[in-house]
Design a protein around this motif. Structure first.
Motif, PDB file in Angstrom:
ATOM      1  N   THR A 224       0.823  -1.210   0.000  1.00 23.00           N
ATOM      2  CA  THR A 224       0.000   0.000   0.000  1.00 23.00           C
ATOM      3  C   THR A 224       0.853   1.254   0.000  1.00 23.00           C
ATOM      4  OG1 THR A 224      -1.797  -1.119   1.174  1.00 23.00           O
ATOM      5  CG2 THR A 224      -1.751   1.280   1.279  1.00 23.00           C
ATOM      6  N   ALA A 225       1.764   1.340   0.967  1.00 21.88           N
ATOM      7  CA  ALA A 225       2.618   2.518   1.079  1.00 21.88           C
ATOM      8  C   ALA A 225       3.494   2.679  -0.156  1.00 21.88           C
ATOM      9  CB  ALA A 225       3.479   2.424   2.330  1.00 21.88           C
ATOM     10  N   THR A 226       4.023   1.565  -0.657  1.00 22.95           N
ATOM     11  CA  THR A 226       4.891   1.623  -1.831  1.00 22.95           C
ATOM     12  C   THR A 226       4.123   2.116  -3.050  1.00 22.95           C
ATOM     13  OG1 THR A 226       6.159  -0.248  -0.950  1.00 22.95           O
ATOM     14  CG2 THR A 226       6.466   0.291  -3.277  1.00 22.95           C
ATOM     15  N   GLY A 227       2.896   1.618  -3.217  1.00 18.45           N
ATOM     16  CA  GLY A 227       2.076   2.054  -4.343  1.00 18.45           C
ATOM     17  C   GLY A 227       1.763   3.539  -4.283  1.00 18.45           C
ATOM     18  N   VAL A 228       1.493   4.038  -3.078  1.00 18.53           N
ATOM     19  CA  VAL A 228       1.202   5.468  -2.914  1.00 18.53           C
ATOM     20  C   VAL A 228       2.435   6.304  -3.246  1.00 18.53           C
ATOM     21  CG1 VAL A 228       0.627   7.261  -1.244  1.00 18.53           C
ATOM     22  CG2 VAL A 228      -0.632   5.108  -1.224  1.00 18.53           C
ATOM     23  N   VAL A 229       3.620   5.845  -2.810  1.00 10.28           N
ATOM     24  CA  VAL A 229       4.852   6.589  -3.094  1.00 10.28           C
ATOM     25  C   VAL A 229       5.126   6.628  -4.593  1.00 10.28           C
ATOM     26  CG1 VAL A 229       7.364   6.587  -2.828  1.00 10.28           C
ATOM     27  CG2 VAL A 229       5.905   6.153  -0.855  1.00 10.28           C
TER      28      VAL A 229
ATOM     29  N   ALA B  86       2.973   6.321  -7.028  1.00  9.72           N
ATOM     30  CA  ALA B  86       1.984   7.212  -7.633  1.00  9.72           C
ATOM     31  C   ALA B  86       2.333   8.668  -7.364  1.00  9.72           C
ATOM     32  CB  ALA B  86       0.592   6.890  -7.084  1.00  9.72           C
ATOM     33  N   GLY B  87       2.843   8.950  -6.160  1.00  8.44           N
ATOM     34  CA  GLY B  87       3.230  10.313  -5.819  1.00  8.44           C
ATOM     35  C   GLY B  87       4.383  10.808  -6.665  1.00  8.44           C
ATOM     36  N   VAL B  88       5.354   9.935  -6.926  1.00  6.35           N
ATOM     37  CA  VAL B  88       6.497  10.317  -7.757  1.00  6.35           C
ATOM     38  C   VAL B  88       6.039  10.628  -9.182  1.00  6.35           C
ATOM     39  CG1 VAL B  88       8.641   9.485  -8.803  1.00  6.35           C
ATOM     40  CG2 VAL B  88       8.187   9.059  -6.380  1.00  6.35           C
ATOM     41  N   LEU B  89       5.154   9.793  -9.737  1.00  3.98           N
ATOM     42  CA  LEU B  89       4.638  10.045 -11.079  1.00  3.98           C
ATOM     43  C   LEU B  89       3.832  11.346 -11.106  1.00  3.98           C
ATOM     44  CD1 LEU B  89       3.564   6.486 -12.281  1.00  3.98           C
ATOM     45  CD2 LEU B  89       5.483   7.863 -13.089  1.00  3.98           C
ATOM     46  N   SER B  90       3.108  11.615 -10.015  1.00  2.00           N
ATOM     47  CA  SER B  90       2.363  12.867  -9.926  1.00  2.00           C
ATOM     48  C   SER B  90       3.317  14.063  -9.911  1.00  2.00           C
ATOM     49  CB  SER B  90       1.497  12.870  -8.665  1.00  2.00           C
ATOM     50  OG  SER B  90       0.870  14.120  -8.484  1.00  2.00           O
ATOM     51  N   LEU B  91       4.454  13.913  -9.218  1.00  2.00           N
ATOM     52  CA  LEU B  91       5.450  14.986  -9.175  1.00  2.00           C
ATOM     53  C   LEU B  91       5.998  15.258 -10.576  1.00  2.00           C
ATOM     54  CD1 LEU B  91       7.131  16.952  -7.502  1.00  2.00           C
ATOM     55  CD2 LEU B  91       8.788  15.104  -7.135  1.00  2.00           C
ATOM     56  N   PHE B  92       6.309  14.190 -11.318  1.00  2.00           N
ATOM     57  CA  PHE B  92       6.777  14.361 -12.689  1.00  2.00           C
ATOM     58  C   PHE B  92       5.719  15.052 -13.546  1.00  2.00           C
ATOM     59  CE2 PHE B  92       9.717  10.433 -12.296  1.00  2.00           C
ATOM     60  CZ  PHE B  92      10.691  11.229 -11.711  1.00  2.00           C
ATOM     61  N   THR B  93       4.447  14.729 -13.277  1.00  2.00           N
ATOM     62  CA  THR B  93       3.350  15.370 -13.999  1.00  2.00           C
ATOM     63  C   THR B  93       3.293  16.861 -13.683  1.00  2.00           C
ATOM     64  OG1 THR B  93       2.032  13.329 -14.004  1.00  2.00           O
ATOM     65  CG2 THR B  93       0.846  15.394 -14.340  1.00  2.00           C
TER      66      THR B  93
ATOM     67  N   VAL C  59       2.323  15.538  -0.681  1.00  2.00           N
ATOM     68  CA  VAL C  59       1.388  14.950   0.278  1.00  2.00           C
ATOM     69  C   VAL C  59       1.468  13.426   0.253  1.00  2.00           C
ATOM     70  CG1 VAL C  59      -1.066  14.572   0.777  1.00  2.00           C
ATOM     71  CG2 VAL C  59      -0.231  16.875   0.302  1.00  2.00           C
ATOM     72  N   PHE C  60       1.395  12.840  -0.944  1.00  2.00           N
ATOM     73  CA  PHE C  60       1.268  11.388  -0.998  1.00  2.00           C
ATOM     74  C   PHE C  60       2.600  10.659  -0.884  1.00  2.00           C
ATOM     75  CE2 PHE C  60      -2.898  12.623  -2.546  1.00  2.00           C
ATOM     76  CZ  PHE C  60      -3.695  11.737  -1.831  1.00  2.00           C
ATOM     77  N   ILE C  61       3.697  11.291  -1.257  1.00  2.00           N
ATOM     78  CA  ILE C  61       4.993  10.664  -1.006  1.00  2.00           C
ATOM     79  C   ILE C  61       5.243  10.597   0.502  1.00  2.00           C
ATOM     80  CG2 ILE C  61       7.487  10.953  -1.242  1.00  2.00           C
ATOM     81  CD1 ILE C  61       6.985  12.064  -4.047  1.00  2.00           C
ATOM     82  N   SER C  62       4.964  11.690   1.208  1.00  2.00           N
ATOM     83  CA  SER C  62       5.100  11.692   2.670  1.00  2.00           C
ATOM     84  C   SER C  62       4.138  10.696   3.306  1.00  2.00           C
ATOM     85  CB  SER C  62       4.834  13.102   3.219  1.00  2.00           C
ATOM     86  OG  SER C  62       5.692  14.047   2.633  1.00  2.00           O
ATOM     87  N   TYR C  63       2.919  10.694   2.823  1.00  2.00           N
ATOM     88  CA  TYR C  63       1.871   9.776   3.291  1.00  2.00           C
ATOM     89  C   TYR C  63       2.324   8.321   3.140  1.00  2.00           C
ATOM     90  CZ  TYR C  63      -2.875   7.653   3.243  1.00  2.00           C
ATOM     91  OH  TYR C  63      -3.986   6.901   3.481  1.00  2.00           O
ATOM     92  N   GLY C  64       2.852   7.994   1.950  1.00  2.00           N
ATOM     93  CA  GLY C  64       3.245   6.620   1.674  1.00  2.00           C
ATOM     94  C   GLY C  64       4.448   6.167   2.468  1.00  2.00           C
ATOM     95  N   ILE C  65       5.484   7.016   2.550  1.00  2.00           N
ATOM     96  CA  ILE C  65       6.703   6.640   3.271  1.00  2.00           C
ATOM     97  C   ILE C  65       6.407   6.365   4.744  1.00  2.00           C
ATOM     98  CG2 ILE C  65       8.945   7.475   4.078  1.00  2.00           C
ATOM     99  CD1 ILE C  65       9.236   8.919   1.395  1.00  2.00           C
ATOM    100  N   LEU C  66       5.654   7.254   5.381  1.00  2.00           N
ATOM    101  CA  LEU C  66       5.339   7.035   6.802  1.00  2.00           C
ATOM    102  C   LEU C  66       4.298   5.937   6.985  1.00  2.00           C
ATOM    103  CD1 LEU C  66       6.515   8.427   9.344  1.00  2.00           C
ATOM    104  CD2 LEU C  66       7.126   9.479   7.169  1.00  2.00           C
ATOM    105  N   GLY C  67       3.578   5.610   5.902  1.00  2.00           N
ATOM    106  CA  GLY C  67       2.634   4.505   5.983  1.00  2.00           C
ATOM    107  C   GLY C  67       3.317   3.180   6.260  1.00  2.00           C
TER     108      GLY C  67
END
Length: 318
Positions: free
Chosen positions: A149-154, A156-163, A257-265
């Motif tokens: 779960t956390a890995t998937g969110v991270v 997705a967050g990285v791809l969002s950052l590139f976007t 938001v979601f990279i931080s969310y995922g890593i601490l998840g």
């Protein structure tokens, strides 16, 4: 002979763990949080308001809720492999719909189909681990699966950052999600046991879930579910609407938001040990306090880097 049995057991545990990791990574990662992650881009592309985002999120979470009891029936009647493969294929189909969406209706359909996959892909692994792994390997396997779960969110967050930086278009990110989901379906076919023998549903009664002792659980789940839905859907939008983060492109807030969310998840891997040491009640108090604090921080200081990262970390850990 004993060596062969041990080797086969290890291979079985590894296959199941990898299959579970990928399935939860896509189901609870981009498929579930993708709306909030790409909400600024969706709002620009399709003219969505905050209310529109709320409606889409409500439908998606309703689909997730409907999928949960259906999953239980699938697992009892067909074994864990079928619902997991179905979950991955739904995540794939939903992601393709989002990637090719030409209007808000098509976008909504894709988000809902992808989001419902999360309701299908977690429960089967508890059942599969219980039937096919020894107890010493079971806990390790389920802990690693949970980190998907956390890995998937991270990711997705990285791809969002590139976007947000203009390196890729948001549609390309969703095509990537579709590809990962298809890969997860293939791995699930080989890694998740079919369990040919049907399980008996004798003693499985809905009345067990409505007794007086169950209501505190339902209440806690409802409150946290509602809080989590609001955070993952609107936290990034709140930041973007108030000017974003200093020195960062406006659409990059969701990635932070979601990279931080995922890593601490990833802290969730230790949940079992924390409960053993401090008790369930104590851990729940900390979880709800962290979730509440995360909402307050985003509400009152949405344009401060430290505050936003802290809020996302608190919620991800919770």
């Amino acid at each position: 002979m004993q060596h062969c049995r041990t080797k086969n057991a290890l291979n079985s545990a590894a296959r199941l763990t990898i299959a579970g990791f990928l399935a939860t990574a896509i189901g609870f990662g981009p498929a579930r949080v993708g709306l909030g992650l790409f909400m600024p881009q969706f709002a620009d592309e399709f003219g969505l308001s905050v209310a529109d985002g709320g409606h889409i999120a409500s439908i998606a979470f309703s689909a997730f809720m409907v999928a949960l009891p259906i999953t239980a029936i699938f697992v009892f009647r067909l074994g864990p492999r079928t619902p997991v493969i179905l979950a991955c294929l739904m995540a794939c189909a939903g992601s393709v719909l989002v990637a090719t969406a030409s209007n808000a209706t098509m976008l909504t359909a894709g988000i809902v189909i992808a989001g419902s996959s999360a309701g299908l892909c977690w429960t089967p692994f508890n059942d599969a681990a219980r039937h096919s792994l020894t107890e010493d390997r079971r806990n390790t396997a389920l802990s690693i699966i949970a980190t998907g779960t956390a890995t998937g969110v991270v990711i997705a967050g990285v791809l969002s950052l590139f976007t947000g930086m203009g390196a890729i278009h948001w549609r390309h990110a969703w095509w990537a999600f579709a590809g990962i989901a298809l890969l997860a379906a293939i791995v699930a076919w080989f890694g998740t046991p079919k369990l040919e023998q049907r399980q008996s549903m004798k003693g499985f009664a809905l009345s067990h879930f409505y007794g007086r002792k169950a209501w505190p659980l339902h209440t806690l789940a409802l409150v946290f579910g509602a809080t989590n839905a609001v955070f993952i859907t609107f936290a990034a939008k709140r930041i973007a609407d108030t000017g974003g983060l200093p020195s960062l492109v406006s659409d990059g807030a969701s990635a932070v938001v979601f990279i931080s969310y995922g890593i601490l998840g990833l802290v969730g891997v230790a949940a079992g040990r924390l409960v053993d040491r401090f008790g369930l009640s104590g851990v729940l108090r900390v979880i709800f306090a962290a979730a509440a604090l995360s909402m307050v921080l985003i509400a009152f200081a949405p344009n401060d880097w430290i505050t936003v990262i802290a809020a996302s970390a608190f919620h991800g850990a919770a």
